[in-house]
Design a protein around this motif. Structure first.
Motif, PDB file in Angstrom:
ATOM      1  N   MET A  87       3.013   4.752 -13.047  1.00 31.38           N
ATOM      2  CA  MET A  87       1.656   4.157 -12.632  1.00 31.38           C
ATOM      3  C   MET A  87       1.218   3.013 -12.772  1.00 31.38           C
ATOM      4  O   MET A  87       0.269   2.551 -11.949  1.00 31.38           O
ATOM      5  N   VAL A  88       1.553   2.275 -13.887  1.00 33.68           N
ATOM      6  CA  VAL A  88       1.400   0.837 -13.761  1.00 33.68           C
ATOM      7  C   VAL A  88       1.842   0.012 -12.510  1.00 33.68           C
ATOM      8  O   VAL A  88       1.117  -0.647 -11.935  1.00 33.68           O
ATOM      9  N   LEU A  89       3.106   0.350 -12.216  1.00 34.10           N
ATOM     10  CA  LEU A  89       3.553  -0.122 -11.026  1.00 34.10           C
ATOM     11  C   LEU A  89       2.762  -0.024  -9.836  1.00 34.10           C
ATOM     12  O   LEU A  89       2.305  -0.786  -8.979  1.00 34.10           O
ATOM     13  N   ALA A  90       2.230   1.452  -9.817  1.00 33.92           N
ATOM     14  CA  ALA A  90       1.475   2.012  -8.530  1.00 33.92           C
ATOM     15  C   ALA A  90       0.210   1.278  -8.489  1.00 33.92           C
ATOM     16  O   ALA A  90      -0.236   0.738  -7.547  1.00 33.92           O
ATOM     17  N   TYR A  91      -0.364   0.861  -9.686  1.00 33.96           N
ATOM     18  CA  TYR A  91      -1.698   0.091  -9.578  1.00 33.96           C
ATOM     19  C   TYR A  91      -1.383  -1.269  -9.212  1.00 33.96           C
ATOM     20  O   TYR A  91      -2.371  -1.944  -8.819  1.00 33.96           O
ATOM     21  N   MET A  92      -0.543  -1.702  -9.827  1.00 30.32           N
ATOM     22  CA  MET A  92       0.229  -3.208  -9.432  1.00 30.32           C
ATOM     23  C   MET A  92       0.303  -3.484  -7.973  1.00 30.32           C
ATOM     24  O   MET A  92      -0.315  -4.414  -7.284  1.00 30.32           O
ATOM     25  N   PHE A 138       6.597  10.545 -21.660  1.00 37.80           N
ATOM     26  CA  PHE A 138       5.230   9.886 -21.417  1.00 37.80           C
ATOM     27  C   PHE A 138       5.387   8.421 -20.863  1.00 37.80           C
ATOM     28  O   PHE A 138       4.791   8.034 -20.062  1.00 37.80           O
ATOM     29  N   LEU A 139       6.370   7.771 -21.288  1.00 37.91           N
ATOM     30  CA  LEU A 139       6.735   6.327 -20.952  1.00 37.91           C
ATOM     31  C   LEU A 139       7.019   6.175 -19.441  1.00 37.91           C
ATOM     32  O   LEU A 139       6.288   5.270 -18.623  1.00 37.91           O
ATOM     33  N   VAL A 140       7.771   7.051 -18.862  1.00 40.12           N
ATOM     34  CA  VAL A 140       8.170   6.823 -17.697  1.00 40.12           C
ATOM     35  C   VAL A 140       7.044   7.119 -16.658  1.00 40.12           C
ATOM     36  O   VAL A 140       6.714   6.045 -15.844  1.00 40.12           O
ATOM     37  N   MET A 162      -4.232   8.802 -20.186  1.00 37.00           N
ATOM     38  CA  MET A 162      -3.465   7.771 -20.458  1.00 37.00           C
ATOM     39  C   MET A 162      -3.067   7.371 -19.361  1.00 37.00           C
ATOM     40  O   MET A 162      -2.831   6.033 -18.982  1.00 37.00           O
ATOM     41  N   PHE A 163      -2.339   8.161 -18.195  1.00 38.89           N
ATOM     42  CA  PHE A 163      -1.793   7.644 -16.956  1.00 38.89           C
ATOM     43  C   PHE A 163      -2.617   6.777 -16.060  1.00 38.89           C
ATOM     44  O   PHE A 163      -2.136   6.405 -15.181  1.00 38.89           O
ATOM     45  N   ILE A 164      -3.976   7.223 -16.383  1.00 41.47           N
ATOM     46  CA  ILE A 164      -4.960   6.179 -15.360  1.00 41.47           C
ATOM     47  C   ILE A 164      -5.707   4.835 -16.151  1.00 41.47           C
ATOM     48  O   ILE A 164      -5.867   4.249 -15.669  1.00 41.47           O
ATOM     49  N   HIS A 165      -5.585   5.605 -17.545  1.00 37.74           N
ATOM     50  CA  HIS A 165      -6.466   4.508 -18.348  1.00 37.74           C
ATOM     51  C   HIS A 165      -5.727   3.334 -18.399  1.00 37.74           C
ATOM     52  O   HIS A 165      -6.136   2.163 -18.345  1.00 37.74           O
ATOM     53  N   GLY A 168       0.833  -1.291   0.243  1.00 33.92           N
ATOM     54  CA  GLY A 168      -0.134   0.116   0.035  1.00 33.92           C
ATOM     55  C   GLY A 168       0.946   1.181  -0.055  1.00 33.92           C
ATOM     56  O   GLY A 168       0.590   2.164  -0.746  1.00 33.92           O
ATOM     57  N   ALA A 169       1.774   1.167   0.879  1.00 31.60           N
ATOM     58  CA  ALA A 169       2.950   2.502   1.075  1.00 31.60           C
ATOM     59  C   ALA A 169       3.662   2.718  -0.345  1.00 31.60           C
ATOM     60  O   ALA A 169       3.677   3.704  -0.726  1.00 31.60           O
ATOM     61  N   THR A 170       3.968   1.240  -0.936  1.00 27.84           N
ATOM     62  CA  THR A 170       4.710   1.377  -2.225  1.00 27.84           C
ATOM     63  C   THR A 170       3.718   2.250  -3.331  1.00 27.84           C
ATOM     64  O   THR A 170       4.300   2.978  -4.028  1.00 27.84           O
ATOM     65  N   ALA A 171       2.583   1.522  -3.361  1.00 30.09           N
ATOM     66  CA  ALA A 171       1.731   2.271  -4.473  1.00 30.09           C
ATOM     67  C   ALA A 171       1.284   3.718  -4.210  1.00 30.09           C
ATOM     68  O   ALA A 171       1.527   4.371  -5.295  1.00 30.09           O
ATOM     69  N   VAL A 172       1.271   4.205  -2.969  1.00 32.43           N
ATOM     70  CA  VAL A 172       1.044   5.668  -2.772  1.00 32.43           C
ATOM     71  C   VAL A 172       2.580   6.544  -3.205  1.00 32.43           C
ATOM     72  O   VAL A 172       2.162   7.184  -4.068  1.00 32.43           O
TER      73      VAL A 172
END
Lengths: 53, 242
Positions: B207-212, B200-202, B56-59, B26-30
């Motif tokens: 954000m992908v890692l945050a969602y994971m 844009f990629l970074v 795109m960063f959330i979709h 959870g902390a890592t995601a934040v």
């Protein structure tokens, strides 16, 4: 530089971020409440079992 | 030496592990989300899409997680069906509402991105339709789960349904290659490397890692809740017998 003025797209962008934030809050609250509720229930029932034995 | 799956298949070990792993995820995601959002909002406008590129960063993370959660659901269902392991069934059951949430987010944020870019909220195109089918599989899984009172029967029926739904995942992923689509083609995993500027990629990958990480945290919390629920049910049965 941070610029939060999105012109004609503002409504779409903030709606997308707002809905995402809302879903994350709902999923987090629901998951934590679900876990806390059943932990409490399990502990209460365990205490009742211990009291009987 | 105990392998990771064997280690986590023991409920006691799982509870001990998840007790510290869930808050850590959870902390890592934040942290990842704050960094990703900062980089995403400070990135320049896209030359074609303007500011809407920020959706795109959330979709994209929501869309990827909708498939990742289903893969987790499928693996857990397979383990539950073959080995009849209660913890695997708890993991499958716990992944479904999270996957449904991410899929709903992918559909809604995609629609909010599509309206200004394509001029329409929705189109019955292969990518969008296959993601809608994925969402319906999640809903069907949860509906079937709540319709059956017998825990063992529900586990078996839902596992079979989940495994059938795995067929849809390649369709979701390759739909943009197999059929003509309004949706853009493969960008990050394109042959020859990502077709996207690093600016844009970074933030996108962060954000992908945050969602994971968020999925990991919430999944562990829900599995813990499911373990407690089954312990409570077992204790209630024992009390009723005495």
């Amino acid at each position: 530089m941070l610029d939060l003025e999105f012109g004609k797209y503002e409504g779409f962008i903030w709606a997308a971020y707002g809905i995402s934030a809302l879903v994350f809050v709902l999923l987090t609250v629901a998951s934590l409440r679900f876990s806390a509720h059943w932990k409490r229930q399990a502990e209460q029932l365990k205490a009742q079992e211990d009291a009987r034995s | 030496m105990i392998s990771a799956p064997a280690f986590l298949s023991n409920p006691e070990r799982f509870m001990a592990f998840s007790r510290w792993a869930a808050p850590l995820f959870g902390a890592t995601a934040v942290l990842l989300a704050v960094t990703g959002l900062w980089l995403g909002f400070t990135a320049p406008e896209d030359y074609q899409q303007g500011d809407t590129v920020r959706i795109m960063f959330i979709h994209v993370p929501a869309a990827w997680l909708s498939m990742f959660a289903y893969i987790c659901l499928g693996i857990a269902s397979f383990l539950s069906l073959v080995f009849r392991h209660a913890l695997a069934d708890a993991a499958a059951k716990s992944a479904a509402p999270l996957g449904a949430g991410f899929t709903a987010l992918a559909l809604v944020t995609g629609s909010l991105w599509g309206r200004p870019m394509w001029g329409t909220w929705w189109v019955w195109d292969a990518r969008l339709t296959s993601v809608l089918v994925l969402f319906l599989f999640y809903l069907a899984y949860m509906a079937l789960r709540s319709a059956l009172d017998d825990e063992a029967k529900a586990a078996r029926a839902c596992a079979i349904l989940a495994l059938v739904g795995l067929v849809n995942l390649p369709v979701v992923h390759w739909s943009v290659n197999w059929w003509n689509s309004l949706h853009q083609g493969v960008t990050v995993f394109a042959k020859g490397g990502p077709k996207m500027a690093p600016v844009f990629l970074v933030p996108l990958l962060l954000m992908v890692l945050a969602y994971m990480a968020a999925f990991g945290a919430l999944w562990l919390v829900r599995i813990r809740g499911e373990v407690w629920r089954r312990r409570a049910d077992a204790a209630l049965s024992r009390l009723a017998r005495t």
